[in-house]
Design an enzyme around this catalytic site. Structure first.
Site, PDB file in Angstrom:
ATOM      1  N   LEU A 113       0.827  -1.214   0.000  1.00 47.53           N
ATOM      2  CA  LEU A 113       0.000   0.000   0.000  1.00 47.53           C
ATOM      3  C   LEU A 113       0.863   1.266   0.000  1.00 47.53           C
ATOM      4  CD1 LEU A 113      -2.728  -1.284   2.505  1.00 47.53           C
ATOM      5  CD2 LEU A 113      -2.832  -1.254   0.002  1.00 47.53           C
ATOM      6  N   SER A 116       6.323   3.150   1.766  1.00 48.32           N
ATOM      7  CA  SER A 116       7.618   3.770   1.440  1.00 48.32           C
ATOM      8  C   SER A 116       7.412   5.075   0.685  1.00 48.32           C
ATOM      9  CB  SER A 116       8.477   2.870   0.563  1.00 48.32           C
ATOM     10  OG  SER A 116       8.362   1.549   0.924  1.00 48.32           O
ATOM     11  N   ASP A 160       3.829   4.877  -7.425  1.00 51.80           N
ATOM     12  CA  ASP A 160       3.459   5.065  -6.014  1.00 51.80           C
ATOM     13  C   ASP A 160       3.742   6.479  -5.548  1.00 51.80           C
ATOM     14  OD1 ASP A 160       3.047   2.385  -6.334  1.00 51.80           O
ATOM     15  OD2 ASP A 160       4.794   1.764  -5.162  1.00 51.80           O
TER      16      ASP A 160
HETATM   17  C1  GLA Z   1       5.270  -1.500  -6.800  1.00 49.86           C
HETATM   18  C2  GLA Z   1       6.176  -0.448  -7.429  1.00 49.86           C
HETATM   19  C3  GLA Z   1       5.437   0.347  -8.494  1.00 49.86           C
HETATM   20  C4  GLA Z   1       4.741  -0.576  -9.492  1.00 49.86           C
HETATM   21  C5  GLA Z   1       3.944  -1.654  -8.761  1.00 49.86           C
HETATM   22  C6  GLA Z   1       3.350  -2.664  -9.707  1.00 49.86           C
HETATM   23  O1  GLA Z   1       4.246  -0.882  -6.079  1.00 49.86           O
HETATM   24  O2  GLA Z   1       6.650   0.440  -6.443  1.00 49.86           O
HETATM   25  O3  GLA Z   1       6.326   1.217  -9.157  1.00 49.86           O
HETATM   26  O4  GLA Z   1       5.661  -1.136 -10.379  1.00 49.86           O
HETATM   27  O5  GLA Z   1       4.730  -2.341  -7.803  1.00 49.86           O
HETATM   28  O6  GLA Z   1       2.399  -2.082 -10.513  1.00 49.86           O
END
Ligand code: GLA
Length: 371
Positions: A113, A116, A160
């Site tokens: 979620l 980080s 993210d």
């Molecule tokens: C993690 C990574 C993202 C993305 C997702 C998969 O959350 O931090 O950059 O690649 O996996 O969609």
């Protein structure tokens, strides 16, 4: 002046509605921010010292000198994330000095979620304000990704950090990870009597460990074999031809997932813009099947959530985030929530798995200054 030198900021975690593992293939993603946030109380200091403390981590505050920050000196602790942000800001030429940071978070860690990203983005936003850097949100996200890739050593994409920095309440964020253009897509489930449940399986995932990087390398190998810059460049209509040119079945699976997943993001947007919100359910489920069978990043517990939710009447369900554990999302009529939650808890108990955490996700605000 002292009021300008300290303050309180918050940055949220996220779930991804659709568009998984597409962000390091120049593709499309569609996350939204959770109400869960990391809150940072930050005070500027002018002696070049960084002091990190968290209510969620036992032990004394950790001190680092800004001049000593370097990826080779990363410590493997949680403080690498904020230290990495300071390093990335300075590497990009921004005049950032010392600060005292105190963090407190409600974003579950290791649950897929984006705890980080919340930690990175809240740090960047606080420094942006305290040192008057005037950074645009998308650029801030990019520098946070740089911190995670180069300083922490996790080869993640840009989704993210952009979600945490740029989402707005009541919307999902459409992001084209090639040109970084963004669009806020209204996503008000409550008004339609719908709910999106997050199910944290409590199976811990970690992105700096091998499998994520292997998928990324496999996608790059696929793009190279097909003679394109990134898998984003393979049009959905050209998928059969592209697959016929690949010998390795694993690479074929990766390519098929990315090309069909980009298409699914477009289908979800088309449904949302046509007010056909219930119709996104089956598209989410297709996304899960593709991640499970073609991209191979699901796990038994995530599959159990999806299968149980669908059997109990959900409109759609899929794993969300990087996979190998973490969380799934379930779209359903809000009136179904008790039934679905009960069915999922029962299935986990019967299978002998740890009890998952189930909660509704409301599309919430991105990072902000609180005071
Ligand atoms: C993690 C990574 C993202 C993305 C997702 C998969 O959350 O931090 O950059 O690649 O996996 O969609």
């Amino acid at each position: 002046m002292s009021e300008l030198r300290e303050g309180v900021w918050a940055a949220p975690g996220r779930v991804n509605l659709i568009g998984e593992h597409t962000d390091y293939n120049d593709g499309f993603v569609m996350p939204f921010a959770l109400p869960h946030t990391t809150v940072a109380t930050v005070r500027r200091r002018d002696d070049g010292v960084l002091r990190f403390q968290s209510s969620d981590v036992a032990g004394p505050a950790v001190e680092r000198r800004i001049d000593d920050l370097a990826p080779a000196r990363a410590t493997g602790s949680w403080t690498d994330y904020p230290a990495g942000v300071v390093w990335a800001l300075r590497e990009a030429g921004h005049a950032v000095g010392g600060a005292d940071f105190h963090y407190e978070s409600t974003v579950p860690t290791g649950a897929g979620l984006s705890s980080s990203a919340a930690l990175e983005v809240v740090t960047a936003l606080a420094l942006n304000d305290l040192y008057e850097l005037g950074l645009e949100r998308g650029l801030m996200a990019k520098l946070c990704q740089r911190a995670e890739n180069a300083y922490v050593g996790a080869p993640t994409g840009i989704m993210d950090q952009t979600a945490s920095a740029c989402c707005t309440a009541g919307h999902a964020l459409y992001l084209d990870t090639r040109d970084l253009s963004r669009r806020q897509i209204p996503f008000d489930l409550a008004a339609l009597g719908l709910e999106l449940l997050v199910v944290d399986t409590r199976v811990k995932h970690s992105h700096s460990e091998g499998e994520y990087g292997k998928r990324r390398a496999g996608c790059e190998a696929g793009a190279a074999a097909l003679g394109v810059t990134a898998l984003r460049d393979i049009a959905y209509e050209d998928l059969p031809t592209a697959l016929s040119r690949l010998d390795d079945p694993e690479i074929r699976g990766l390519v098929r997932h990315i090309v069909t997943e980009n298409r699914r993001v477009e289908r979800v947007i088309a449904h949302l813009e046509a007010d056909e919100v219930r119709a996104i359910g089956p598209v989410l489920t297709e996304g899960h099947v593709s991640l499970r069978d073609d991209f191979r990043v699901s796990c038994t517990e995530l599959d159990l959530v999806v299968d149980t939710a669908l059997a109990a009447g959900a409109l759609g369900a899929r794993m969300t985030g990087g996979g190998f554990g973490g969380s799934a999302v379930v779209l359903a009529d809000a009136s179904m929530t008790p039934t679905l939650t009960g069915a999922i808890l029962k299935a986990f108990a019967s299978g002998g798995y740890a009890e998952p955490r189930v909660f509704p996700a409301t599309p919430s605000a991105g990072a902000t200054r609180l005071s």
